[in-house]
Design a protein around this motif. Structure first.
Motif, PDB file in Angstrom:
ATOM      1  N   ALA A 208       1.018  -0.694  -0.254  1.00  0.00           N
ATOM      2  CA  ALA A 208      -0.455   0.056  -0.138  1.00  0.00           C
ATOM      3  C   ALA A 208       0.796   0.954  -0.058  1.00  0.00           C
ATOM      4  O   ALA A 208       0.551   2.024  -0.484  1.00  0.00           O
ATOM      5  CB  ALA A 208      -0.989   0.002   1.267  1.00  0.00           C
ATOM      6  N   ASN A 209       1.870   1.115   0.623  1.00  0.00           N
ATOM      7  CA  ASN A 209       2.749   2.285   0.798  1.00  0.00           C
ATOM      8  C   ASN A 209       3.413   3.017  -0.508  1.00  0.00           C
ATOM      9  O   ASN A 209       3.287   4.125  -0.800  1.00  0.00           O
ATOM     10  CB  ASN A 209       4.081   2.149   1.815  1.00  0.00           C
ATOM     11  N   ALA A 210       3.922   1.523  -1.446  1.00  0.00           N
ATOM     12  CA  ALA A 210       4.603   1.619  -2.577  1.00  0.00           C
ATOM     13  C   ALA A 210       3.969   2.505  -3.454  1.00  0.00           C
ATOM     14  O   ALA A 210       4.124   2.429  -4.186  1.00  0.00           O
ATOM     15  CB  ALA A 210       5.088   0.303  -2.688  1.00  0.00           C
ATOM     16  N   ALA A 211       2.333   1.362  -3.578  1.00  0.00           N
ATOM     17  CA  ALA A 211       1.607   1.747  -4.438  1.00  0.00           C
ATOM     18  C   ALA A 211       0.490   3.793  -4.371  1.00  0.00           C
ATOM     19  O   ALA A 211      -0.336   3.851  -5.238  1.00  0.00           O
ATOM     20  CB  ALA A 211       0.502   0.428  -5.057  1.00  0.00           C
ATOM     21  N   PHE A 212      -0.073   3.889  -3.050  1.00  0.00           N
ATOM     22  CA  PHE A 212      -0.598   4.944  -2.926  1.00  0.00           C
ATOM     23  C   PHE A 212       0.081   5.814  -1.861  1.00  0.00           C
ATOM     24  O   PHE A 212      -0.745   6.457  -1.400  1.00  0.00           O
ATOM     25  CB  PHE A 212      -1.902   4.258  -2.390  1.00  0.00           C
ATOM     26  N   ALA A 213       1.056   5.787  -1.412  1.00  0.00           N
ATOM     27  CA  ALA A 213       1.843   6.784  -0.546  1.00  0.00           C
ATOM     28  C   ALA A 213       1.207   6.462   0.325  1.00  0.00           C
ATOM     29  O   ALA A 213       0.955   7.674   0.979  1.00  0.00           O
ATOM     30  CB  ALA A 213       1.880   7.894  -0.818  1.00  0.00           C
ATOM     31  N   ASP A 214       0.313   5.300   1.352  1.00  0.00           N
ATOM     32  CA  ASP A 214      -0.405   5.375   1.452  1.00  0.00           C
ATOM     33  C   ASP A 214      -0.423   4.277   2.483  1.00  0.00           C
ATOM     34  O   ASP A 214      -1.265   3.102   2.224  1.00  0.00           O
ATOM     35  CB  ASP A 214      -1.469   5.733   2.071  1.00  0.00           C
ATOM     36  N   PRO A 215       0.122   3.429   4.202  1.00  0.00           N
ATOM     37  CA  PRO A 215       0.284   2.805   4.511  1.00  0.00           C
ATOM     38  C   PRO A 215      -0.913   1.780   5.706  1.00  0.00           C
ATOM     39  O   PRO A 215      -0.765   0.858   5.939  1.00  0.00           O
ATOM     40  CB  PRO A 215       1.145   2.025   5.468  1.00  0.00           C
ATOM     41  N   ARG A 216      -1.502   2.909   5.812  1.00  0.00           N
ATOM     42  CA  ARG A 216      -2.859   2.395   6.516  1.00  0.00           C
ATOM     43  C   ARG A 216      -3.959   1.297   5.739  1.00  0.00           C
ATOM     44  O   ARG A 216      -4.105   1.015   4.973  1.00  0.00           O
ATOM     45  CB  ARG A 216      -3.972   3.568   6.976  1.00  0.00           C
ATOM     46  N   LEU A 217      -4.047   0.470   7.032  1.00  0.00           N
ATOM     47  CA  LEU A 217      -5.130  -1.075   6.111  1.00  0.00           C
ATOM     48  C   LEU A 217      -6.289  -0.735   7.008  1.00  0.00           C
ATOM     49  O   LEU A 217      -6.596   0.324   8.349  1.00  0.00           O
ATOM     50  CB  LEU A 217      -4.124  -1.940   6.683  1.00  0.00           C
ATOM     51  N   HIS A 218      -7.646  -1.417   6.428  1.00  0.00           N
ATOM     52  CA  HIS A 218      -8.658  -1.400   6.745  1.00  0.00           C
ATOM     53  C   HIS A 218      -8.956  -3.290   6.572  1.00  0.00           C
ATOM     54  O   HIS A 218      -8.356  -4.153   6.054  1.00  0.00           O
ATOM     55  CB  HIS A 218      -9.185  -0.532   6.199  1.00  0.00           C
ATOM     56  N   LEU A 219      -9.846  -3.768   7.881  1.00  0.00           N
ATOM     57  CA  LEU A 219      -9.765  -5.243   8.028  1.00  0.00           C
ATOM     58  C   LEU A 219     -11.871  -5.212   8.031  1.00  0.00           C
ATOM     59  O   LEU A 219     -12.700  -4.433   8.074  1.00  0.00           O
ATOM     60  CB  LEU A 219      -9.788  -5.606   8.980  1.00  0.00           C
ATOM     61  N   GLU A 220     -11.842  -6.439   7.012  1.00  0.00           N
ATOM     62  CA  GLU A 220     -13.480  -6.590   6.346  1.00  0.00           C
ATOM     63  C   GLU A 220     -13.372  -8.053   6.790  1.00  0.00           C
ATOM     64  O   GLU A 220     -12.737  -9.262   5.764  1.00  0.00           O
ATOM     65  CB  GLU A 220     -13.755  -5.871   5.528  1.00  0.00           C
ATOM     66  N   ARG A 221     -14.753  -8.487   7.036  1.00  0.00           N
ATOM     67  CA  ARG A 221     -15.479  -9.977   7.350  1.00  0.00           C
ATOM     68  C   ARG A 221     -15.139 -10.381   5.977  1.00  0.00           C
ATOM     69  O   ARG A 221     -15.482  -9.868   4.742  1.00  0.00           O
ATOM     70  CB  ARG A 221     -17.040 -10.787   7.795  1.00  0.00           C
ATOM     71  N   TYR A 222     -14.877 -11.703   5.794  1.00  0.00           N
ATOM     72  CA  TYR A 222     -14.565 -11.949   3.989  1.00  0.00           C
ATOM     73  C   TYR A 222     -15.726 -12.594   4.131  1.00  0.00           C
ATOM     74  O   TYR A 222     -16.230 -13.529   4.939  1.00  0.00           O
ATOM     75  CB  TYR A 222     -13.682 -12.962   3.633  1.00  0.00           C
ATOM     76  N   ALA A 223     -16.466 -12.444   2.825  1.00  0.00           N
ATOM     77  CA  ALA A 223     -17.837 -13.045   2.443  1.00  0.00           C
ATOM     78  C   ALA A 223     -17.307 -14.407   1.169  1.00  0.00           C
ATOM     79  O   ALA A 223     -16.778 -14.315  -0.464  1.00  0.00           O
ATOM     80  CB  ALA A 223     -18.464 -12.127   1.787  1.00  0.00           C
ATOM     81  N   GLU A 224     -17.688 -15.731   1.195  1.00  0.00           N
ATOM     82  CA  GLU A 224     -17.498 -16.579   0.441  1.00  0.00           C
ATOM     83  C   GLU A 224     -18.333 -16.646  -0.385  1.00  0.00           C
ATOM     84  O   GLU A 224     -19.200 -16.564   0.018  1.00  0.00           O
ATOM     85  CB  GLU A 224     -17.726 -18.116   1.239  1.00  0.00           C
ATOM     86  N   HIS A 225     -18.456 -17.416  -1.710  1.00  0.00           N
ATOM     87  CA  HIS A 225     -18.709 -17.466  -2.985  1.00  0.00           C
ATOM     88  C   HIS A 225     -20.010 -15.730  -3.707  1.00  0.00           C
ATOM     89  O   HIS A 225     -20.881 -16.005  -3.352  1.00  0.00           O
ATOM     90  CB  HIS A 225     -19.701 -18.197  -2.728  1.00  0.00           C
ATOM     91  N   ALA A 226     -19.135 -15.700  -3.566  1.00  0.00           N
ATOM     92  CA  ALA A 226     -19.549 -14.168  -3.718  1.00  0.00           C
ATOM     93  C   ALA A 226     -19.841 -13.837  -5.050  1.00  0.00           C
ATOM     94  O   ALA A 226     -18.423 -14.206  -5.715  1.00  0.00           O
ATOM     95  CB  ALA A 226     -19.391 -12.936  -2.998  1.00  0.00           C
ATOM     96  N   ARG A 227     -20.418 -12.852  -5.432  1.00  0.00           N
ATOM     97  CA  ARG A 227     -20.350 -12.464  -7.294  1.00  0.00           C
ATOM     98  C   ARG A 227     -19.688 -10.609  -6.403  1.00  0.00           C
ATOM     99  O   ARG A 227     -20.012  -9.775  -5.827  1.00  0.00           O
ATOM    100  CB  ARG A 227     -21.183 -12.220  -8.303  1.00  0.00           C
TER     101      ARG A 227
END
Length: 668
Positions: A208-227
């Motif tokens: 993230a820091n290399a691509a967007f100059a911003d190392p901050r992260l966010h977490l989210e529940r992962y949904a299986e078998h989604a579109r």
């Protein structure tokens, strides 16, 4: 090429109004981006008569969109992410507006503020809106308050890894790690247990820091078998908001989109309307202006907001194809202060469109990026988004996407068929691409029936799914060596005695030993019937290698291009480039385990996990090499004592030795 009856982009029609008389606020535009993105924006500027200025690092100077620019500003390495340099480039060249494109600083609120502070028009929404949506946690809060359904996740984005580990325990597994400051799948990863969480967070923060100059992260529940379903929206300064229908972006690998289509197939009308309403409601809550995209996960009959991109999307082309609307045109008009060019009732669509992202990567080596020299010898007869005509030097410093193929038809079936033809029609030499893999995917029953989900591509292993490209490369070169003179491009260079092996009776007459990227193969010659040399490897049935012309060989419907490279050859099979060398010996012994662990690609050694003298075991993580904004882990192939031969942060080349693993007795 649009299907018969489709409207030409930018033409008058049900989706457009005549905007003559609107003040021309934008007369000269700085395009603050590169590659096919910049080329796309330049094309609309050319049509509208807007002068434009481009920016370029040295390696991009030959890209085609610079040719018609009124000026090109040279950037130092990393300049595409330097907001101050870009704003200065705009002011010093007399621009009155800046288009950020997509990627880089397109969703950077500080950049938008700097552009406007300099008295320039920023082609996009307000910096406050960008800020609230670029932070994934903030976006979720705003959308939840607007009545848009969201998945469980962190309330604030942070680069504090300890805080993220604690938050993960509350959210539960599996979860997905997302960079707060950007999109495009970069840095995203699914974590299924606490065991691999901290390393996944550290890797995501670096990316993230290399691509967007911003190392901050966010977490989210992962949904299986989604579109993955998107809704394109536009808003203006007068409070009007419209949607331009939906797109399905479920065909993605490692959260990087590969194939997109519009409209999204097999969604109940009631659910589709609810998504449109949610997107428009969310945009109105933001007082949104310009182009934006609401991204949803569709799980059964439920959908959940995952993020909003406050910019044009890479896949905007398929929306343009079915609506006949030039979305860059709309962006420029709205940024000039004009109202939306059409009401919701006036916006219609027809047909279907499929976009293929062409990546410089090797599907048979875990989709590793493949920088190098690319030469296209034939482009397909579809809409093509690109920034070069024939030759391109693909560097290791940028995203591996090199072009987009956009196929349109009156029905989804016709669009898919046109996309498959486009994959087969494109001819190139040099580096490996994903086109052979994509062509296969478009032909699978799951995709034809729209029964795929976001994890579908990750479940497909090209090594198991397709013929071995190393074997086919060996056969292709053997065919070149043994074909009759009239069909052999390099007859004079063929090893002596090969031609004597050709026997119309079909007897097995000999063998050729070759090395394909270091892997030994023996190809047995079975004879010649006037059209084809019959060849096989030890583990495969007979294969007919038929020369089509002076440069290509058809192998079981797999096109292989073979060309000379020094003392050997390069064979391109099913989108994969392989170096093949003729071996002088006739018998091959068992290869000993290579004690060295080498870099599979040019890049930067961003992380070392061991030091010299460490005892390592097979599969143990040794280090991480990064290239094209992607990370590749290097692991031990056998047990022993490791010696580290490169330093963290070093630039490494393909096949460069980084670790030496010796057995304990040898090390002592």
């Amino acid at each position: 090429m649009p299907f018969a009856g489709a409207r030409t982009l930018g033409s008058a029609g049900p989706g457009r109004r005549d905007l003559r008389g609107v003040p021309a606020v934008i007369t000269k535009l700085l395009i603050a981006n590169r590659g096919e993105i910049a080329a796309r924006i330049a094309r609309t500027c050319d049509r509208l008569g807007i002068d434009y200025v481009t920016v370029s690092v040295d390696e991009d100077r030959t890209l085609t969109y610079h040719d018609a620019a009124v000026a090109t500003v040279r950037l130092a390495a990393g300049g595409y992410l330097d907001a101050a340099v870009l704003v200065r480039a705009a002011t010093e060249t007399g621009c009155d507006a800046v288009h950020p494109g997509y990627g880089f600083l397109s969703e950077n609120a500080a950049f938008a503020r700097a552009v406007r502070a300099a008295g320039l028009v920023f082609v996009g929404p307000s910096s406050q809106v960008i800020e609230s949506m670029a932070d994934k946690a903030s976006a979720r809060r705003v959308m939840a308050d607007a009545g848009v359904p969201v998945l469980p996740g962190t309330r604030e984005a942070t680069d504090d890894l300890d805080a993220l580990v604690r938050a993960a325990a509350d959210i539960g597994f599996p979860l997905i790690v997302k960079p707060a400051g950007g999109g495009g799948g970069k840095g995203m990863s699914v974590v299924r247990s606490a065991a691999g969480l901290r390393e996944a967070l550290a890797s995501a923060a670096r990316t993230a820091n290399a691509a967007f100059a911003d190392p901050r992260l966010h977490l989210e529940r992962y949904a299986e078998h989604a579109r993955h379903i998107e809704v394109q929206v536009f808003g203006d300064e007068f409070g009007s908001v419209v949607h331009l229908f939906d797109r399905d972006c479920s065909l993605q690998r490692r959260h990087q989109k590969v194939i997109e289509e519009a409209p999204a197939p097999k969604i109940p009308d009631a659910i589709r309307r609810q998504m449109f309403d949610a997107a428009v409601r969310g945009a109105r809550a933001l007082h949104y202006t310009g182009a934006g995209t609401f991204e949803f996960l569709l799980i059964g009959d439920e959908f959940f907001f995952i993020e909003m991109n406050t910019r044009l999307q890479v896949e905007h082309t398929v929306t343009e194809e079915i609506t006949g609307i030039d979305l860059v045109d709309w962006q420029l008009r709205i940024a000039s202060g004009a109202p939306l060019p059409a009401t919701q009732e006036e916006i219609t669509y027809a047909g279907a469109s499929v976009q293929i992202r062409v990546y410089a990567e090797d599907p048979f080596r875990s989709f590793l990026p493949c920088p190098g020299e690319l030469e296209v010898t034939r482009w397909p007869d579809v809409r093509i988004e690109r920034a070069f005509t024939r030759r391109l030097h693909v560097t290791g410093g940028f995203d591996p996407m090199i072009a987009k193929l956009v196929a349109t038809g009156a029905t989804r079936e016709q669009a898919l068929a046109a996309a498959r033809r486009a994959c087969a029609q494109l001819r190139w030499r040099g580096i490996s691409t994903n086109l052979g893999f994509v062509g296969h995917i478009l032909d699978t029953p799951e995709v034809a029936a729209a029964e795929h989900d976001t994890a579908y591509l990750d479940r497909i292993d090209p090594v198991e799914e397709f013929a071995d490209p190393d074997r086919l490369s060996a056969i292709a070169v053997a065919a070149t060596l043994t074909a009759p003179d009239r069909a052999t491009p390099w007859s004079a260079g063929a090893p002596a005695g090969d031609r004597a092996w050709l026997d119309p009776a079909g007897r097995e007459l000999g063998s050729i030993d070759l090395s394909v990227d270091g892997r030994p193969f023996t190809v047995r010659v079975s004879g010649y019937d006037g059209r084809a040399v019959l060849l096989r490897t030890d583990s495969e049935a007979d294969v007919a290698a038929i020369h089509v012309d002076a440069e290509t060989v058809s192998l079981d419907s797999t096109l292989s291009t073979v060309r000379r490279l020094g003392a050997g050859w390069v064979s391109q099979v099913a989108g994969v480039s392989r170096e093949v060398r003729y071996a002088e010996y006739r018998t091959l012994g068992a290869a000993a385990a290579d004690p060295e662990i080498r870099s599979p690609m040019p890049g930067t050694l961003v992380r070392l996990h061991v030091v010299s003298g460490t005892q390592v075991e097979p599969g143990q993580l040794l280090g991480v090499v990064e290239a094209m904004k992607m990370e590749h882990e290097l692991t031990a192939t056998h047990s022993g004592i490791v010696t580290v031969t490169a330093s963290e942060g070093a630039v490494v080349t393909t096949d460069q030795s980084i670790f030496l693993i010796e057995e304990r007795s040898a090390a002592q």
